[in-house]
Write an enzyme that holds these catalytic residues in place. Structure first.
Site, PDB file in Angstrom:
ATOM      1  N   TYR A 154       0.837  -1.216   0.000  1.00  0.00           N
ATOM      2  CA  TYR A 154       0.000   0.000   0.000  1.00  0.00           C
ATOM      3  C   TYR A 154       0.867   1.260   0.000  1.00  0.00           C
ATOM      4  O   TYR A 154       0.619   2.197  -0.765  1.00  0.00           O
ATOM      5  CB  TYR A 154      -0.911  -0.031   1.220  1.00  0.00           C
ATOM      6  CG  TYR A 154      -1.922   1.084   1.282  1.00  0.00           C
ATOM      7  CD1 TYR A 154      -3.070   1.054   0.485  1.00  0.00           C
ATOM      8  CD2 TYR A 154      -1.752   2.159   2.146  1.00  0.00           C
ATOM      9  CE1 TYR A 154      -4.015   2.073   0.555  1.00  0.00           C
ATOM     10  CE2 TYR A 154      -2.685   3.181   2.220  1.00  0.00           C
ATOM     11  CZ  TYR A 154      -3.818   3.136   1.428  1.00  0.00           C
ATOM     12  OH  TYR A 154      -4.750   4.145   1.500  1.00  0.00           O
ATOM     13  N   LYS A 158       1.004   4.128  -2.926  1.00  0.00           N
ATOM     14  CA  LYS A 158       0.640   5.517  -2.632  1.00  0.00           C
ATOM     15  C   LYS A 158       1.821   6.469  -2.817  1.00  0.00           C
ATOM     16  O   LYS A 158       1.632   7.638  -3.181  1.00  0.00           O
ATOM     17  CB  LYS A 158       0.075   5.624  -1.214  1.00  0.00           C
ATOM     18  CG  LYS A 158      -1.275   4.913  -1.044  1.00  0.00           C
ATOM     19  CD  LYS A 158      -2.313   5.441  -2.024  1.00  0.00           C
ATOM     20  CE  LYS A 158      -3.700   4.879  -1.766  1.00  0.00           C
ATOM     21  NZ  LYS A 158      -4.720   5.403  -2.684  1.00  0.00           N
TER      22      LYS A 158
END
Length: 246
Positions: A154, A158
């Site tokens: 993640y 991002k």
């Protein structure tokens, strides 16, 4: 402020995406609501947007699929004539420590959170560059700025969103198209709802404002970036995190 404009919001059936879609509609934009699985939830969003007196089109598409996104953008243009705002919001988590993380869990998060944003941006690019105007707003995360244990996939996705944002801003700026990122902190969504109370208390200790954010807190910033009032802002990352990262 967005009357007559058309906005595409990915992952708009719930959480932050839902709040963004409703906020843009309140500003007068027609909205394309993208979703993948949440049929019942998206129908509720459609009803709420229609009640605001603007047009709405719900399109089911897997944004990690280049072809799915190509078809979604074509349908959007056929319905509304143009696309003025793109919000790359859709995302998933598959958390786990790196030593235990499965390859499939890494790949799926990168495919949806990062490649999905590429696919959508790639397919609206020609439209916005031709009309010499457009707003691309990418939803990143504070995890992409600081990293987070248990979120290698993640955080990487991002962080990639931030690099993509700055590159697109440089490529598209001369044609009047801006590209910015919003980096939420801990927001009250399905992703944070199931956190143990002890974990929430620990998180609260890192937030100067001493509360979790609301989806509307993120939506308010996105709506501003979508308007002409933000015409001279591009390539920026705006944190919406209660002061957690500064």
């Amino acid at each position: 402020m967005l009357k007559g404009k058309t906005a595409v919001v990915t992952g708009a059936s719930r959480g932050i995406g839902r709040a963004i879609a409703l906020k843009l509609a309140k500003h007068g934009a027609n909205v394309v609501v993208n979703y993948r699985n949440s049929v019942d939830a998206v129908q509720e969003v459609v009803k709420e947007i229609e009640a605001l007196g603007v047009k709405v089109l719900a399109i089911q598409a897997d944004i990690s699929s280049y072809t799915d996104v190509e078809n979604m953008i074509k349908k959007s243009v056929e319905e509304f004539g143009s696309i003025d705002v793109l919000v790359n919001n859709a995302g998933i988590t598959k958390d786990g420590l790196l030593m235990r993380m499965k390859e499939a869990d890494f790949d799926s998060v990168i495919d949806i959170n990062l490649k999905g944003a590429f696919n959508c941006t790639r397919h609206v690019a020609a439209i916005m560059l031709k009309q010499r105007s457009g707003r691309i707003i990418n939803i990143s995360s504070v995890s992409g700025l600081t990293g987070n244990a248990g979120q290698v996939n993640y955080s990487a996705a991002k962080a990639g969103i931030i690099g993509m944002t700055k590159s697109v801003a440089k490529e598209f700026g001369s044609r009047g198209v801006t590209c910015n990122a919003v980096a939420p902190g801990y927001i009250q969504t399905d992703m944070t709802e199931d956190l143990p109370a002890k974990v929430k208390d620990t998180i609260m200790g890192t937030i100067p404002l001493k509360r979790l954010g609301r989806p509307e807190d993120v939506a308010n910033v996105v709506a501003f970036l979508a308007t002409d009032e933000a015409a001279y802002i591009t390539g920026q990352v705006i944190n919406v995190d209660g002061g957690m990262v500064m």
